[in-house]
Enzyme design. Structure first.
Site, short mmCIF file in Angstrom:
data_model
loop_
_atom_site.label_atom_id
_atom_site.label_comp_id
_atom_site.label_asym_id
_atom_site.label_seq_id
_atom_site.Cartn_x
_atom_site.Cartn_y
_atom_site.Cartn_z
N LYS A 36 1.17 3.94 -3.11
CA LYS A 36 0.76 5.34 -2.95
C LYS A 36 1.94 6.30 -3.14
O LYS A 36 1.77 7.40 -3.67
CB LYS A 36 0.09 5.55 -1.58
CG LYS A 36 -1.24 4.79 -1.43
CD LYS A 36 -2.28 5.23 -2.46
CE LYS A 36 -3.65 4.60 -2.21
NZ LYS A 36 -4.65 5.01 -3.20
N TYR A 84 0.84 -1.20 0.00
CA TYR A 84 0.00 0.00 0.00
C TYR A 84 0.88 1.26 0.00
O TYR A 84 0.67 2.18 -0.80
CB TYR A 84 -0.94 -0.02 1.22
CG TYR A 84 -1.98 1.07 1.19
CD1 TYR A 84 -3.09 0.98 0.35
CD2 TYR A 84 -1.86 2.21 1.99
CE1 TYR A 84 -4.05 1.97 0.31
CE2 TYR A 84 -2.81 3.22 1.96
CZ TYR A 84 -3.91 3.09 1.13
OH TYR A 84 -4.85 4.08 1.08
#
Ligand code: NAD
Length: 218
Positions: free
Chosen positions: A161, A157
């Site tokens: 990002k 994640y």
């Protein structure tokens, strides 16, 4: 009444729930015709119904943002129904495996997170850009505070990002002289289906999240 986006066309990926649904509704409330692009039909149709109930105009296009052909079809359907694309909010994303350290992180999940959160934003921009340049519109990509700092909520994640932040900066500079803006937003923790799964089902994690937000809530 003069609204911000009267008659302009806004595409929101991941518009079936959470931040995407709220943004789709906000666009519609300001007069935009909204395309809700997401994987889940029932929830996305509900977003369309909510917009229509408020007097707005919207359509659902079933889309997996990690699949080229589906992203191409999303753009084709948008143009067929509304004739233009002014704004895109590339928001669709998944959390992967929260709180699993790198050594234990599943390679399959890693690939899924990168494919959806990072490649998905790339594919969306790749096929949106010609139309947004033509309309002199704008793109907003969904990053996260996890795209700016490190943390323990899942390496894929954070990597995805951070990738969205870099991709957005590169694209923003490539297209700056074309009269469009490309930005990313980087929220901290906002209550949604995703953060219910990650944090808010657990008292200790909820307390830890709230303690890190000066507003005193997620
Ligand atoms: P959510 O789970 O309610 O929304 C995620 C949306 O993305 C859903 O509509 C889901 O169907 C869609 N989606 C997932 N995979 C997809 C795919 N392959 N193709 C198309 N659609 C897909 O959660 P949310 O919190 O609203 O998250 C929205 C975005 O905001 C995500 O990118 C998330 O990483 C980001 N974000 C959320 C927070 C937060 O605290 N909630 C903070 C920072 C960033």
């Amino acid at each position: 009444m003069n609204k911000l986006f009267n008659g302009e066309v806004a595409l929101v990926t991941g518009g079936s729930s959470g931040i995407g649904r709220a943004t789709a509704m906000a666009f519609a409330a300001e007069g935009a015709k909204v395309v809700v692009a997401s994987r889940r039909s029932e929830e996305s149709e509900e977003t369309v119904r909510l917009i229509e109930a408020d007097g707005g105009e919207a359509m659902f296009v079933k889309t997996d943002v990690s699949k080229t052909s589906e992203v191409q079809a999303m753009i084709a359907e948008t143009l067929k129904r509304f004739g233009a694309l002014n704004f895109a909010f590339n928001n669709a994303g998944i959390e992967g495996d929260p709180f699993v350290p790198v050594e234990e992180y599943s390679e399959t999940t890693w690939d899924q997170v990168i494919e959806i959160n990072l490649k998905g934003v790339f594919l969306c921009m790749k096929y949106e850009l010609a139309h947004i340049v033509k309309a002199k519109g704008a793109i907003v990509n969904m990053a996260s505070v996890a795209g700016l700092v490190g943390g323990r909520v899942g390496s894929a994640y954070y990597a995805s990002k951070h990738g969205v932040v870099g991709l957005t900066k590169a694209a923003a500079l490539e297209y700056a002289d074309k009269g469009i803006r490309i930005n990313a937003v980087a929220p901290a923790v906002i209550k949604s289906a995703m953060t219910d799964r990650t944090f808010f089902h657990d008292e200790e994690r909820t307390a830890a999240v709230i303690a890190r937000h000066p507003v005193g809530r997620g």
